[in-house]
Scaffold this motif. Structure first.
Motif, PDB file in Angstrom:
ATOM      1  N   LYS A  53       0.835  -1.208   0.000  1.00 37.43           N
ATOM      2  CA  LYS A  53       0.000   0.000   0.000  1.00 37.43           C
ATOM      3  C   LYS A  53       0.872   1.262   0.000  1.00 37.43           C
ATOM      4  CE  LYS A  53      -3.879  -2.198   2.318  1.00 37.43           C
ATOM      5  NZ  LYS A  53      -4.566  -2.380   3.599  1.00 37.43           N
ATOM      6  N   GLU A  54       1.947   1.218   0.780  1.00 36.72           N
ATOM      7  CA  GLU A  54       2.865   2.365   0.810  1.00 36.72           C
ATOM      8  C   GLU A  54       3.457   2.605  -0.568  1.00 36.72           C
ATOM      9  OE1 GLU A  54       6.056   2.068   3.746  1.00 36.72           O
ATOM     10  OE2 GLU A  54       4.515   1.624   5.245  1.00 36.72           O
ATOM     11  N   ARG A  55       3.949   1.519  -1.179  1.00 36.19           N
ATOM     12  CA  ARG A  55       4.641   1.636  -2.461  1.00 36.19           C
ATOM     13  C   ARG A  55       3.713   2.188  -3.542  1.00 36.19           C
ATOM     14  NH1 ARG A  55       8.643  -2.031  -3.976  1.00 36.19           N
ATOM     15  NH2 ARG A  55       8.971  -2.385  -1.772  1.00 36.19           N
ATOM     16  N   ILE A  56       2.432   1.803  -3.484  1.00 37.52           N
ATOM     17  CA  ILE A  56       1.489   2.249  -4.504  1.00 37.52           C
ATOM     18  C   ILE A  56       1.237   3.750  -4.405  1.00 37.52           C
ATOM     19  CG2 ILE A  56      -1.006   2.208  -4.949  1.00 37.52           C
ATOM     20  CD1 ILE A  56      -0.793  -0.818  -4.828  1.00 37.52           C
ATOM     21  N   GLU A  57       1.313   4.281  -3.168  1.00 34.57           N
ATOM     22  CA  GLU A  57       0.964   5.686  -3.002  1.00 34.57           C
ATOM     23  C   GLU A  57       2.167   6.627  -3.080  1.00 34.57           C
ATOM     24  OE1 GLU A  57      -1.101   5.298   0.675  1.00 34.57           O
ATOM     25  OE2 GLU A  57      -3.038   4.948  -0.283  1.00 34.57           O
ATOM     26  N   GLU A  58       3.355   6.054  -3.341  1.00 32.14           N
ATOM     27  CA  GLU A  58       4.525   6.930  -3.187  1.00 32.14           C
ATOM     28  C   GLU A  58       4.973   7.635  -4.460  1.00 32.14           C
ATOM     29  OE1 GLU A  58       8.325   3.859  -3.523  1.00 32.14           O
ATOM     30  OE2 GLU A  58       7.628   4.511  -1.566  1.00 32.14           O
ATOM     31  N   TYR A  59       4.367   7.349  -5.614  1.00 34.25           N
ATOM     32  CA  TYR A  59       4.803   8.037  -6.827  1.00 34.25           C
ATOM     33  C   TYR A  59       3.623   8.725  -7.498  1.00 34.25           C
ATOM     34  CZ  TYR A  59       2.689   4.023  -8.988  1.00 34.25           C
ATOM     35  OH  TYR A  59       1.791   3.070  -9.357  1.00 34.25           O
ATOM     36  N   GLU A  60       3.942   9.581  -8.478  1.00 28.18           N
ATOM     37  CA  GLU A  60       2.898  10.308  -9.189  1.00 28.18           C
ATOM     38  C   GLU A  60       3.142  10.146 -10.685  1.00 28.18           C
ATOM     39  OE1 GLU A  60       1.854  14.914  -9.226  1.00 28.18           O
ATOM     40  OE2 GLU A  60       1.830  14.097  -7.191  1.00 28.18           O
ATOM     41  N   GLU A  71       3.808  -2.266 -12.444  1.00 27.89           N
ATOM     42  CA  GLU A  71       4.881  -3.181 -12.051  1.00 27.89           C
ATOM     43  C   GLU A  71       6.222  -2.453 -12.076  1.00 27.89           C
ATOM     44  OE1 GLU A  71       6.520  -7.344 -13.971  1.00 27.89           O
ATOM     45  OE2 GLU A  71       4.630  -6.521 -14.670  1.00 27.89           O
ATOM     46  N   GLN A  72       6.489  -1.729 -13.180  1.00 29.79           N
ATOM     47  CA  GLN A  72       7.789  -1.067 -13.306  1.00 29.79           C
ATOM     48  C   GLN A  72       7.951   0.064 -12.304  1.00 29.79           C
ATOM     49  OE1 GLN A  72       9.000  -0.314 -17.526  1.00 29.79           O
ATOM     50  NE2 GLN A  72       7.101  -1.426 -17.904  1.00 29.79           N
ATOM     51  N   LEU A  73       6.847   0.751 -11.998  1.00 38.65           N
ATOM     52  CA  LEU A  73       6.931   1.874 -11.071  1.00 38.65           C
ATOM     53  C   LEU A  73       7.214   1.423  -9.646  1.00 38.65           C
ATOM     54  CD1 LEU A  73       3.972   3.994 -12.378  1.00 38.65           C
ATOM     55  CD2 LEU A  73       6.317   4.782 -12.239  1.00 38.65           C
ATOM     56  N   THR A  74       6.678   0.251  -9.274  1.00 40.11           N
ATOM     57  CA  THR A  74       6.755  -0.133  -7.861  1.00 40.11           C
ATOM     58  C   THR A  74       7.835  -1.160  -7.566  1.00 40.11           C
ATOM     59  OG1 THR A  74       4.963  -1.691  -8.275  1.00 40.11           O
ATOM     60  CG2 THR A  74       4.362   0.432  -7.339  1.00 40.11           C
ATOM     61  N   GLU A  75       8.587  -1.587  -8.583  1.00 39.31           N
ATOM     62  CA  GLU A  75       9.667  -2.545  -8.329  1.00 39.31           C
ATOM     63  C   GLU A  75      10.793  -1.882  -7.553  1.00 39.31           C
ATOM     64  OE1 GLU A  75       9.722  -5.981 -11.787  1.00 39.31           O
ATOM     65  OE2 GLU A  75      10.787  -4.110 -12.143  1.00 39.31           O
ATOM     66  N   GLU A  76      11.339  -2.629  -6.599  1.00 44.08           N
ATOM     67  CA  GLU A  76      12.450  -2.090  -5.813  1.00 44.08           C
ATOM     68  C   GLU A  76      13.712  -2.014  -6.663  1.00 44.08           C
ATOM     69  OE1 GLU A  76      13.095  -3.290  -1.216  1.00 44.08           O
ATOM     70  OE2 GLU A  76      11.603  -4.409  -2.351  1.00 44.08           O
ATOM     71  N   SER A  77      14.144  -3.176  -7.172  1.00 45.44           N
ATOM     72  CA  SER A  77      15.348  -3.209  -8.005  1.00 45.44           C
ATOM     73  C   SER A  77      14.923  -3.058  -9.457  1.00 45.44           C
ATOM     74  CB  SER A  77      16.081  -4.534  -7.810  1.00 45.44           C
ATOM     75  OG  SER A  77      16.135  -4.854  -6.441  1.00 45.44           O
TER      76      SER A  77
END
Length: 321
Positions: A53-60, A71-77
């Motif tokens: 949930k955090e990862r989904i809300e952290e970018y614009e 998928e590409q936006l929320t991948e760590e590596s």
């Protein structure tokens, strides 16, 4: 239909449990795409859910048009060629993974569901593994792992052997290699790279060209390469085997990571011999060991047991009894 409501209903139809939760989010500043997070309340790993949930809300971003963008936006590596999300278009697979305590993401206008966290062994499983007898399923899994090694290492190993370690080949084989190389104007490395690229070209053309012509291109390409195989003794069959190996891997994106690795191993084997191949494997395994998908090690269950890995993960499909 690719409506997110229809898709979550397909999963709901398979899991009629009040504890299966569906949460909705809006993604994309302009597209306002509906996103659904599916999980089973008492099975899901709490930290995992929070992290997602955090990862989904952290970018614009202006618009999310498919789950692939998400998928590409929320991948760590993000620099790693290995996908860290499992993608499936089968509701039964999504339901199965929900029962393992994983989380499923559905994106509006996309037929694919993302399953998190992804793991190496998960990409090597096909949905049918659970519907067939465990002996056959386990055998096919072993076959897939062998295919994966073939797809990645075969050209590099071939080069390593004919350029550096000819003494391990029987004399007859060595002579036929020498005969095949006669009159070829390129070095063995260049020859193999050209052949591999030709195969990739045929494959891509077959996918892109519409309708019947696409099949024709595949057939013509196969014939041309087949003819080359007969005249080149062994180089082309190696290329063909490599291509076949990558087609056996159930997950397209996962297979393409190994198709890229193949070129690295080609150079390593061609210029450093077996030492290069071993070095490559060492680097690859150390990269995979360091990968995390939402805090879960990528190599689960080979490295350690985790709440999202079920019994019968890995290579051996344990019988249901």
């Amino acid at each position: 239909s690719d409506s997110v409501k229809t898709n979550s209903a397909l999963v709901r139809k398979r899991l009629r449990d009040t504890r299966m939760k569906v949460e909705e989010y809006q993604m994309g500043v302009r597209s306002n795409t509906v996103l659904q997070i599916l999980y089973i309340d008492d099975l899901v790993h709490e930290e995992l859910l929070e992290q997602i949930k955090e990862r989904i809300e952290e970018y614009e971003i202006d618009g999310v048009l498919d789950s692939g963008m998400l998928e590409q936006l929320t991948e760590e590596s993000w620099y790693s060629p290995f996908p860290q999300y499992q993608v499936t278009e089968r509701p039964d697979r999504a339901a199965l993974e929900l029962l393992n305590g994983k989380v499923v993401l559905l994106c509006d206008n996309s037929p694919s569901a993302l399953i998190l966290p992804g793991s190496f062994s998960g990409f090597m499983e096909s949905s049918e593994d659970w519907y067939h007898h465990f002996e056959m399923a386990s055998f096919l899994r072993i076959l897939r792992y062998l295919a994966l090694l073939t797809a990645m290492l075969l050209p590099g190993l071939y080069l390593a052997v004919i350029r550096f370690h000819t003494q391990i080949l029987p004399a007859n084989l060595l002579l036929s290699f020498a005969e095949a190389r006669e009159g070829v104007p390129f070095t063995s490395v260049t020859e193999l790279i050209l052949l591999e690229l030709a195969f990739e070209l045929i494959r891509e053309a077959g996918v892109r060209v519409p309708g019947a012509l696409g099949n024709a291109i595949g057939i013509v390409g196969g014939l041309i390469i087949g003819d080359a195989a007969v005249s080149a003794n062994l180089v082309s069959p190696i290329v063909a085997l490599t291509a076949l190996g990558s087609m056996v891997i159930p997950d397209e994106e996962f297979a393409s990571a190994f198709r890229l690795m193949k070129y690295g191993f080609l150079f390593l084997g061609g210029y450093l011999g077996i030492y290069g191949i071993v070095l490559g494997i060492y680097l690859l395994i150390s990269h995979l060991s360091g990968l995390l998908s939402f805090g879960v090690p990528y190599l689960v269950p080979f490295v350690r047991k985790h709440s999202v890995s079920r019994v019968g993960d890995g290579i051996w499909r344990i019988p249901f009894k």
